[in-house]
Design a protein around this motif. Structure first.
Motif, mmCIF file in Angstrom:
data_model
loop_
_atom_site.group_PDB
_atom_site.id
_atom_site.type_symbol
_atom_site.label_atom_id
_atom_site.label_comp_id
_atom_site.label_asym_id
_atom_site.label_seq_id
_atom_site.Cartn_x
_atom_site.Cartn_y
_atom_site.Cartn_z
ATOM 1 N N GLN A 1 0.606 -1.138 0.172
ATOM 2 C CA GLN A 1 0.552 0.065 -0.293
ATOM 3 C C GLN A 1 0.716 1.526 0.231
ATOM 4 O O GLN A 1 0.361 2.439 -0.351
ATOM 5 N N SER B 1 -7.985 1.578 0.939
ATOM 6 C CA SER B 1 -6.987 0.944 2.164
ATOM 7 C C SER B 1 -7.394 -0.194 3.046
ATOM 8 O O SER B 1 -7.207 -1.067 3.713
ATOM 9 N N ARG C 1 -8.681 -3.450 1.088
ATOM 10 C CA ARG C 1 -7.344 -3.926 0.644
ATOM 11 C C ARG C 1 -7.835 -5.708 1.170
ATOM 12 O O ARG C 1 -6.997 -6.337 0.397
ATOM 13 N N HIS D 1 -3.102 -3.239 7.704
ATOM 14 C CA HIS D 1 -3.206 -2.654 6.396
ATOM 15 C C HIS D 1 -4.425 -2.387 7.104
ATOM 16 O O HIS D 1 -4.323 -0.747 7.577
#
Length: 536
Positions: free
Chosen positions: A303, A374, A377, A404
């Motif tokens: 990311q 995000s 994800r 994450h």
């Protein structure tokens, strides 16, 4: 995956290439039965219903003419919104909402096309579907038809909502939004054939959109009638040059039609020249020896590119908006309606502070999109089965998710700090106040990220509703001040509870409450993730 009976392709002719298109289209519409209507209603409904709010703000012809002159005469605001081509209510709607509605229509289209092409291949579902002898071009056709249905919905809602201001102008405006959407559906279709992953396809298409937006903004800053060559390079500039509710230029739609045909034809050509699951840009080989010791390190590696891009974008945008703040008072002048609008957006502490506050709030609502993306994800890693090998080792689901989430929640704070730093640089004063105002947006962003986490962890099939929540808050912040919506409606969004800084006295209670709520949502999400099975 919903079971759909797929036909067996018959031999001979071009029909074999498209066998199964109808079934795949029904499957796509079924999968998007929540996301697609929400997006279409946000774009078409908000724009179509904007006339009533602007009528209340600019209730006389004199006020409308004055705001058209003021806005068109300011190069910074032209870069943001574009010039005003007509001072009617319809013309002001096209000016106020056109630049952002075209971007949202483009984002919707690129997400739909990538979701039903490259993402299907990446997760392995397309390979299973293709075993039923689905035609080579059927998945791409179904994805493009899904995008077409979404954009037709936008066209119809905008036309119906603004028809009272002029049917010709309403149809031209709606068609311009749909034209931009379909062009980016074609661009996304090309990129989906070139790239190796859905994430990269979305990122590259979004980057193309960002370049076109910058070209349109630069062109509008240079001229007051969208006649710059930069406007004609950008499809967003084409939508402007339709001049809805003014002297409509119907010939511009010929450019849209040609561009859509070219991009779609190129996508079909590329789709016919590659094997399932492969791409024209081969993946880069990794290092000979592994360098990622933890699940958190892997999350950061996956990311970090997105975070760097968002940070740079927020910094540059902050510098631009900060530079506009000094001229806000001169721009508004004696126009009480425009002054009231800025004060509803940013508070009562003076027009410059109100402008800065409104920009800070805008950055906060956009940062929520980063945070939701995000968090989700995790959903992409799990559905694509990339998480399975990791979780089969001595890595718990909580540890895997925590990496994450750290990037999502921490990254949101970083990009908001970047926007605040940019605004302080552009404005040249009040750096501590602006940075503090930017950080005050963080709890509201975290609440929306927490909602996305709970949806993913507890009801994985409804994970995309996290986008709907963020989109609703963005729509309220976008349309609410102009429409003078009651505070009870604005309070649906967590941003409606935050103090409007910089300027007024800081109130800590709503900030603390939102922080506690975000912590509770994260705890509930992690508990749900630990208890449920892997997504099938």
């Amino acid at each position: 995956m919903t079971a759909v009976a797929l036909p067996v392709a018959r031999s001979g002719g071009g029909s074999r290439q498209f066998a199964g298109t109808g079934a795949l289209l029904r499957l796509a519409l079924r999968r998007d039965r929540v996301m697609l209507p929400v997006w279409v209603l946000v774009v078409g409904g908000v724009v179509g219903g904007a006339a009533g709010g602007l009528k209340g703000v600019y209730d006389t012809a004199e006020k409308r003419a004055q705001v058209a002159t003021d806005m068109t005469g300011n190069s910074s605001l032209r870069a943001l919104y574009g010039p005003v081509f007509d001072d009617s209510i319809g013309g002001l709607v096209a000016w106020r909402y056109g630049a952002f509605a075209t971007v949202i229509a483009a984002v919707l289209s690129l997400l739909l096309v990538v979701r039903h092409t490259r993402e299907e291949e990446e997760t392995g579902r397309q390979e299973m579907v293709s075993s039923a002898m689905v035609g080579r071009r059927a998945p791409l056709t179904a994805a493009l038809l899904t995008a077409l249905i979404a954009n037709l919905g936008i066209v119809l809602l905008v036309t119906a909502g603004l028809s009272a201001e002029g049917r010709s102008g309403a149809f031209a405006f709606g068609l311009a939004l749909g034209g931009v959407g379909m062009l980016f559906a074609g661009i996304a279709a090309i990129v989906a054939q070139i790239t190796e992953s859905a994430r990269l396809a979305k990122g590259m298409t979004a980057a193309v959109l960002g370049v076109f937006f910058a070209l349109r903004a630069a062109g509008d800053a240079a001229t007051d009638d969208a006649s710059s060559p930069l406007n004609w390079i950008s499809p967003l500039g084409w939508a402007e040059n339709v001049r809805s509710f003014g002297e409509e230029r119907w010939g511009v739609f010929g450019l849209f039609a040609l561009a859509v045909l070219v991009t779609v034809a190129a996508a079909y050509t590329l789709a016919g020249r590659r094997d399932l699951g492969l791409s024209f840009l081969p993946p880069r080989p990794g290092p000979a020896e592994g360098r990622l010791a933890t699940a958190g390190g892997l999350a950061w590696r996956l990311q970090r590119g997105s975070l760097f891009g968002w940070t740079a974008g927020f910094l540059l945008a902050g510098i631009l908006f900060g530079g506009m703040a000094d001229g806000a008072a001169d721009l508004v002048g004696d126009n009480e309606s425009t002054r009231d609008l800025f004060e509803r957006m940013g508070g009562q502490s003076g027009i410059t502070e109100a402008f800065l506050s409104s920009m800070v709030s805008l950055f906060g609502m956009i940062a929520a999109l980063y945070a939701v993306a995000s968090v989700l994800r995790l959903h992409g890693e799990e559905t694509s089965q990339r998480a399975e090998p990791l979780l089969s080792n001595a890595v718990s689901r909580i540890t895997w998710a925590a990496g994450h989430l750290a990037v999502a929640f921490g990254g949101a704070a970083v990009i908001l700090l970047a926007s605040g730093a940019g605004m302080a640089i552009g404005y040249g004063d009040q750096a501590p106040d602006i940075l503090g105002a930017s950080l005050v947006q963080v709890p509201a962003v975290w609440v929306l990220a927490g909602i996305a986490l709970v949806l993913y962890a507890v009801v994985p099939k409804a994970a995309t509703l996290g986008w709907a929540a963020a989109g609703l808050c963005l729509a309220l912040g976008w349309i609410g001040p102009a429409a003078d919506l009651p505070q009870s409606v604005m309070n649906i969004s967590p941003f409606g509870h935050l103090p409007k800084l910089p300027g007024p006295e800081m109130h800590w209670t709503p900030v603390v409450v939102l922080l506690v709520l975000s912590v509770a949502l994260v705890a509930a999400g992690l508990a749900g993730l630990r208890r449920r099975d892997q997504i099938s």
